[in-house]
Write a protein that holds these residues in place. Structure first.
Motif, PDB file in Angstrom:
ATOM      1  N   PHE A   9      48.180  49.450  37.939  1.00 47.30           N
ATOM      2  CA  PHE A   9      47.313  48.310  38.225  1.00 47.30           C
ATOM      3  C   PHE A   9      46.289  48.126  37.112  1.00 47.30           C
ATOM      4  N   SER A  13      44.563  43.039  39.075  1.00 45.87           N
ATOM      5  CA  SER A  13      45.144  43.418  40.364  1.00 45.87           C
ATOM      6  C   SER A  13      44.143  43.178  41.478  1.00 45.87           C
ATOM      7  N   THR A  14      44.664  42.929  42.676  1.00 42.55           N
ATOM      8  CA  THR A  14      43.812  42.745  43.853  1.00 42.55           C
ATOM      9  C   THR A  14      43.915  43.977  44.750  1.00 42.55           C
ATOM     10  N   SER A  16      44.884  44.016  47.771  1.00 45.58           N
ATOM     11  CA  SER A  16      46.157  43.980  48.494  1.00 45.58           C
ATOM     12  C   SER A  16      47.313  44.428  47.604  1.00 45.58           C
ATOM     13  N   ASP A  17      47.239  44.148  46.309  1.00 44.12           N
ATOM     14  CA  ASP A  17      48.254  44.649  45.376  1.00 44.12           C
ATOM     15  C   ASP A  17      48.264  46.185  45.385  1.00 44.12           C
ATOM     16  N   VAL A  18      47.076  46.759  45.305  1.00 44.76           N
ATOM     17  CA  VAL A  18      46.932  48.210  45.194  1.00 44.76           C
ATOM     18  C   VAL A  18      47.477  48.922  46.436  1.00 44.76           C
ATOM     19  N   ALA A  20      49.687  47.603  48.671  1.00 42.98           N
ATOM     20  CA  ALA A  20      50.980  47.083  49.137  1.00 42.98           C
ATOM     21  C   ALA A  20      51.930  48.251  49.400  1.00 42.98           C
ATOM     22  N   GLU A 248      38.600  39.619  45.594  1.00 38.58           N
ATOM     23  CA  GLU A 248      39.825  40.374  45.857  1.00 38.58           C
ATOM     24  C   GLU A 248      40.148  41.315  44.695  1.00 38.58           C
ATOM     25  N   GLN A 249      39.919  40.836  43.468  1.00 31.64           N
ATOM     26  CA  GLN A 249      40.140  41.700  42.299  1.00 31.64           C
ATOM     27  C   GLN A 249      39.051  42.768  42.204  1.00 31.64           C
ATOM     28  N   ALA A 252      39.764  45.862  44.197  1.00 35.69           N
ATOM     29  CA  ALA A 252      40.989  46.613  43.897  1.00 35.69           C
ATOM     30  C   ALA A 252      40.704  48.080  43.577  1.00 35.69           C
ATOM     31  N   SER A 260      44.733  54.894  47.870  1.00 32.96           N
ATOM     32  CA  SER A 260      46.029  54.935  47.195  1.00 32.96           C
ATOM     33  C   SER A 260      46.560  56.362  47.073  1.00 32.96           C
ATOM     34  N   CYS A 274      40.993  49.846  37.872  1.00 29.93           N
ATOM     35  CA  CYS A 274      42.111  50.611  38.451  1.00 29.93           C
ATOM     36  C   CYS A 274      42.622  51.728  37.550  1.00 29.93           C
TER      37      CYS A 274
END
Length: 310
Positions: A9, A13-14, A16-18, A20, A248-249, A252, A260, A274
């Motif tokens: 990331f 990245s957001t 939600s990306d991290v 997912a 959102e970003q 992250a 994570s 990130c």
């Protein structure tokens, strides 16, 4: 120090990306300051991954509106709202006393920035009291809950930590002239020092503690800035080529540190965009981590000072 940690990331990245594909079912989380800014998006990402999330906020009405919004977007209704004023020792003590059972994720997200000179009833400078001392009392007060099953603590600092270390001779500006920006920078350095010392003390309890910078985001954090100051900030950011992030970003890196699996067992470090930050460099004035924020002697001294303030 071992090799710096990178992830797939980056700054774009957001949250939600991290997270997912990450399953946090059965995990319990607390996010302070979760009724605005990146706190909302951090809580949303944790809830979307299945966690039971408590929004610890000063304004419980705003917290309930946020909880309803998160439930609506994620389908997760395991959301709670609890009052927490980090500048009020009684409020922090009540929150920790009322917590029951294990706690797996604590995101120390709430904060104030650039406030006029203001003191708590104890005479503490408000930014240091809120951004550091309140979170110190909260986290240490929840230690038993965090240690019950192993946990992650994410401490939200800022690139502003580069501006000042902790002045142990006059933390609360009783002798030196008050500067809202020096005070803010000092409190953000304290966030990193706390993460280093907490991880050192608690790693054997299965608790991982890391600090992070979310990046440059336009949120309610800027509420104390005059229009002129806000324009100066925007100009300085653009001058060094740093891109503004969405909320959102901005959330992250908080999500990465908080939940994570890429950081399982990792602690005592400082992350930005990130990834683990490298040493601060004058050529890149708005990134990296300052040596004064990684000083183990300062971290140990800050812990002692903070214990005395509980």
């Amino acid at each position: 120090m071992s090799e710096r940690i990178s992830t797939p990331f980056d700054a774009e990245s957001t949250a939600s990306d991290v997270l997912a594909g990450v399953d946090l079912t059965g995990r319990r989380a607390v996010v302070t300051g979760a009724s605005s800014g990146i706190g909302v998006e951090t809580a949303r990402a944790l809830a979307a991954a299945g966690a039971e999330v408590t929004l610890a906020v000063r304004d419980t009405a705003a917290g309930r509106r946020t909880a309803d919004d998160i439930a609506g977007t994620t389908g997760n209704r395991a959301l709670h709202v609890a009052p927490l004023d980090l500048a009020d020792r009684a409020s922090v003590a009540a929150f920790t006393a009322n917590w029951d059972g294990p706690l797996h994720i604590l995101v120390n997200n709430a904060g104030i920035m650039g406030s006029p000179e203001t003191r708590t009833p104890e005479g503490w400078e408000l930014q240091f009291a809120t951004n550091h001392l309140g979170h110190f009392a909260l986290t240490t007060g929840l230690h038993r809950a965090l240690a019950a099953e192993g946990a992650r603590v994410a401490v939200v600092s800022s690139v502003a930590h580069l501006g000042a270390g902790v002045d142990f001779e006059d933390i609360h500006f009783h002798q030196r002239p008050y500067s809202p920006w020096v005070a803010y920078s000092q409190s953000k350095t304290a966030n990193i020092l706390f993460a280093i010392e907490a991880h050192k003390r608690w790693a054997d309890d299965g608790i991982s503690v890391n600090a992070l910078a979310p990046g440059v985001i336009m949120t309610n954090l800027q509420r104390y800035l005059t229009p002129e100051e806000l324009e100066q900030v925007k100009a300085s950011v653009e001058q060094v080529g740093v891109r503004w992030k969405t909320a959102e970003q901005g959330a992250a890196t908080s999500a990465l540190v908080a939940a994570s699996p890429l950081l399982d067992g990792v602690g005592g470090r400082y992350f930005e965009d990130c990834r683990e930050a490298g040493p601060a460099d004058a050529e890149q004035p708005r990134e990296g981590v300052a040596a004064h924020a990684l000083d183990p002697e300062a971290a140990a001294r800050l812990w002692e000072v903070s214990e005395q303030a509980r």
